[in-house]
Design a protein around this motif. Structure first.
Motif, PDB file in Angstrom:
ATOM      1  N   ASP A 236       0.936  -1.327   0.136  1.00 18.07           N
ATOM      2  CA  ASP A 236       0.056   0.026  -0.049  1.00 18.07           C
ATOM      3  C   ASP A 236       0.843   1.242  -0.036  1.00 18.07           C
ATOM      4  N   HIS A 238       0.305   5.655   0.110  1.00 16.85           N
ATOM      5  CA  HIS A 238      -0.267   6.966   0.408  1.00 16.85           C
ATOM      6  C   HIS A 238       0.468   8.089   0.135  1.00 16.85           C
ATOM      7  N   HIS A 270      -3.462  -1.542   5.866  1.00 18.14           N
ATOM      8  CA  HIS A 270      -4.088  -2.090   4.641  1.00 18.14           C
ATOM      9  C   HIS A 270      -3.096  -2.807   3.876  1.00 18.14           C
TER      10      HIS A 270
HETATM   11 MG    MG Z   1      -4.545   2.337   1.588  1.00 16.12          MG
END
Ligand code: MG
Length: 385
Positions: A236, A238, A270
């Motif tokens: 993941d 961000h 995540h």
């Molecule tokens: Mg995420």
């Protein structure tokens, strides 16, 4: 139809010579009790749970031994005998419950099919227990100081070996509990129901629904849960922006920049969730918790992790271990790693030694290295329960 499950875990169970009751012993990273509770918690027919624990165990410690559940759970102190414990639990069963199941905490391998059969038969007939047909020839004996002598050979087709769950319509169990309170002793609730004049039906149990009683039983159970492993990976990333919160592994960290996300942008959780769903062959986080669904907007990563654990439990998977690498330029994560482990392990109801987190920088290279993003990689190993 409201179905309440009583898990009988009130016994001292020291036959194994351990320092704690056997239902609190570890079985592959979770207690035997947690597994027994989990089997019912994951069942679609179950509404809520009552767990009877030894009277000297405080409710918070008991909750720790059980871990998180999807259904409401009440913890009740046990009594001197099993029937006293069940009577205590029955007193806290919601009056709207139509069916009450009773299950031994020492039988952690009960299957969804056995639970289903017991619920259906209890609803249809008033009382039902899971039991196994005897395959060995059964002898009644008299015990003497020099050994046992056979008195009679009992036709084995008339013999069933009782297991749990045992299921009752509420009013039938009320009669059984009242009879027990009046002084009648019995080793299970079915015996009390019989003596109270209620017919008790038998449904097919399973040989795998064993009761863990001896140290040998425990070893066999450990071998059983440690097999059937599945592995998955997750990733993941961000973007980071000034003025946003930075949450990683369930811990909020002081930082100039935080993750841009619909949720809290917790990359560790995540990535771990994707690894778990990947191992189970169940797709990814976006399939189960789409960020277009308002239900999941702003939901914390650890809450999603807990829910993902629940989805896996419904497919009879559990997490054996997780390993997560977080890539972030700054701030330093080492002071927070242990808190992250604790938070993620608690969300999954597993021992914290089963969760590993590591932090790296990207050596100033790429967007992550320039501090424009945070990323995480994860590997999850699952076991089929
Ligand atoms: Mg995420």
């Amino acid at each position: 139809m409201r179905v309440t499950v009583i898990i009988a875990a009130g016994g001292a169970g020291r036959r194994m010579g351990a320092d704690r009751p056997k239902q609190l012993l570890d079985l592959g990273g979770r207690t035997i009790l947690a597994r027994s509770v989990g089997a019912f918690d994951a069942h679609p027919g179950v509404s809520d749970l009552v767990v009877v624990v030894p009277p000297d165990l405080n409710p918070r410690d008991a909750q720790g031994h059980i871990g998180p559940t999807m259904h409401p759970l009440t913890i009740v102190a046990g009594g001197r005998r099993r029937q006293d414990s069940v009577a205590n639990a029955f007193a806290s069963v919601d009056p709207s419950a139509e069916i009450v199941l009773i299950h031994d905490a020492a039988r952690p391998f009960v299957s969804a099919e056995v639970i289903e059969r017991t619920i259906d038969a209890a609803a249809a007939h008033g009382a039902a227990i899971a039991a196994l047909e005897a395959h060995d020839t059964v002898k009644r004996v008299e015990r003497h100081h020099y050994g046992a002598l056979i008195v009679e050979t009992i036709p084995r087709d008339t013999v069933f070996l009782a297991q749990t769950p045992q299921g009752f319509r509420r009013e039938v169990l009320a009669d059984a509990v009242a009879l027990g309170r009046s002084g009648v002793e019995a080793t299970d609730e079915a015996a009390l129901a019989e003596q109270a004049g209620h017919p008790v039906h038998v449904v097919a149990g399973e040989p795998g629904n064993v009761k863990i009683t001896t140290e040998e039983d425990l070893l066999a159970a450990r071998r059983r849960v440690e097999s059937s492993a599945r592995v998955g990976t997750g990733y993941d990333l961000h973007r980071l922006e000034e003025g946003r919160a930075l949450s990683i592994g369930g811990v909020t960290i002081e930082s100039v920049r935080g993750a841009v996300a619909h949720s809290d942008g917790d990359v560790a959780c995540h990535a771990a969730i994707d690894a778990m769903f990947g191992a189970a062959g169940l797709g990814d986080i976006g399939r189960h918790f789409p960020d277009t669904d308002p239900r999941w907007q702003g939901t914390s990563g650890v809450d999603l992790l807990k829910r993902a654990g629940g989805v896996l439990a419904g497919h009879r998977f559990e997490v054996a271990n997780l390993d997560v690498t977080i890539v972030l330029e700054s701030p330093k994560l080492s002071p927070h790693i242990e808190d992250m482990r604790t938070a993620m392990a608690a969300a999954l109801g597993i021992d914290r030694t089963r969760v590993s987190l590591k932090a790296k920088t990207n050596e100033g290279v790429d967007a992550v290295g320039r501090g424009e993003a945070i990323a995480a990689h994860a590997v999850a190993l699952l076991r089929l329960v």
